[in-house]
Write an enzyme that holds these catalytic residues in place. Structure first.
Site: not given
Length: 442
Positions: A116, A200, A293
């Site tokens: 990430k 975050e 995906r």
């Protein structure tokens, strides 16, 4: 076109892939665990190979057994579905090293988006909006506290290698951050083998909106349309709809442009999803992650575009042209029918003694189970996806109410009563809801 396809997955997504492959005349090979020997996806495939016991680590994540099954059956390609090995770059490399076609993005793209921190830094460099946060992993609690002072409380503490809503916690102040940092770090190490943690900014009221992309064989990246995924429990999705009732035409164009930039930044190929957080108060959105995906909720995009995304995946993997209408019509809603109680959402496995799916115009059920099968504890609780399509949002909601009432399941616990409640909830009906809606209902 690919002529033979091994599906390295189980349940509803395996059946979903088999259905499209059969329509295209592609020979299908299922792999399964001992526990899944009599499941519908195994019976519907042209061939089936047992790859190990119920434990996914010894079967559906057993790369050696799956590659051996591909070789023994003469499979030309492998489709990983979602979950299990779908975002495993090492497995993708092994597939290609064995001369097989990987129906998915390149191992390099999977690697780039799998971390990430790396992903958010790549997106920022590409001009995709990212939330305030750390550009490097925070290794200790003291580092986290120092970083949080710059990011601003409340903060989201996240496993850098996590996904699917796992490995996340909110800290409102320094005391909470001290407690949650260690929990997330330990969870990340245990679940993902990587204890890296990022911080975050946490937005108390936010919507979860994502964009379906397709990276084509010729290098272009298409952004189809957005999906609203804000009905969640424990940061995991329960209901999705498309288009999002929160997205104006102007905001939609900004979402789509950002999604294309995200795909181009990593040379993306095949199907993927750019997930974002939307601040409904300001109209600002921020990159959350890219899922490399096919998504669980892909059917609602299929319905409003009138396409088959699995077919497009297979065409791209085969090096064929893709012709997709970027215009949309109508409204689609997906309800994830899980084997869990409808109040606390705790697992409720068991043998299925009744299974009657609803039918009717605009109603689609992608199911992994049937009467006589058993929902065990070894796998995800998802039993089926109930998808409806209507002329507009009100029509789709009306069809969803009827379909929920007509879906009969006995044996395992199920969350259909929750959906019946949600579809009468004023906040949901207004379209002005956020990721806190389920907690407010409970």
């Amino acid at each position: 076109m690919i002529d033979s396809l091994l599906i390295a997955n189980r349940g509803e997504i395996a059946r979903r892939i088999i259905r499209t492959a059969k329509r295209l005349g592609i020979r299908t090979i299922a792999v399964h665990s001992d526990a899944d020997e009599h499941m519908p996806f195994v019976l519907e495939a042209d061939e089936a190979v047992c790859v190990g016991p119920a434990d996914p680590a010894q079967s559906y994540r057993n790369t050696e057994a799956i590659l051996a099954a591909a070789k023994s059956t003469g499979a030309q390609a492998i489709h990983p579905g979602y979950g299990f090995l779908s975002e495993n770059a090492d497995f993708a490399r092994q597939v290609e090293a064995n001369g097989l076609i990987w129906v998915g993005p390149s191992p390099e793209a999977i690697t780039a988006m799998g971390d990430k921190i790396n992903a958010r830094n790549l997106m920022a460099a590409a001009g995709v909006p990212v939330a305030p946060g750390t550009e490097q992993p925070v290794a200790t609690v003291d580092e986290a506290i120092a970083a949080a002072s710059g990011v601003g409380y409340p903060v989201m503490v996240k496993a850098a290698a996590g996904g699917g809503g796992m490995g996340m916690a909110v800290a409102a102040d320094e005391t909470a951050l001290r407690a949650e940092f260690e929990k997330v770090r330990a969870f990340a190490e245990r679940m993902f083998g990587d204890g890296s943690v990022l911080l975050e900014r946490y937005f108390p009221r936010v919507r979860h909106v994502e964009v379906q992309i397709l990276g084509l064989a010729d290098g272009r990246v298409l952004a189809l349309s957005e999906r609203e995924c804000s009905v969640q429990r424990r940061n995991q999705k329960l209901v999705e709809e498309a288009p999002s009732p929160a997205v104006s035409p102007e905001l939609r164009q900004r979402f789509l442009a950002a999604a294309v930039k995200a795909g181009e930044a990593v040379g993306y190929r095949n199907a993927g999803t750019v997930e974002c957080l939307l601040d409904p108060a300001t109209g600002e959105f921020f990159f959350l992650e890219m899922n490399t995906r096919l998504q669980v909720e892909h059917p609602i995009t299929e319905l409003i575009h009138g396409i088959d995304l699995v077919e497009q995946q297979l065409r791209i993997a085969s090096g064929l042209d893709v012709d997709i209408p970027l215009t949309t019509s109508g409204h689609a809603i997906e309800l994830r029918v899980n084997a869990e109680d409808p109040k606390r959402f705790l697992p409720g496995p068991g043998k299925v003694t009744t299974w009657v799916e609803p039918t009717g115009e605009g109603v689609r059920v992608d199911s992994g189970y049937a009467e006589g099968t058993t929902v065990g504890m070894s796998y995800d609780s998802l039993m089926a996806k109930l998808i409806v399509f209507g002329a507009d949002r009100a029509d789709a909601i009306a069809k969803a109410r009827t379909a929920v009432a007509g879906f009969a399941i006995a044996g395992p616990k199920n969350n259909l009563p929750f959906f019946a409640e949600l579809l009468e909830n004023d906040e949901f009906l207004s379209g002005d809801y956020d990721t806190g809606i389920v907690s407010r209902m409970r």
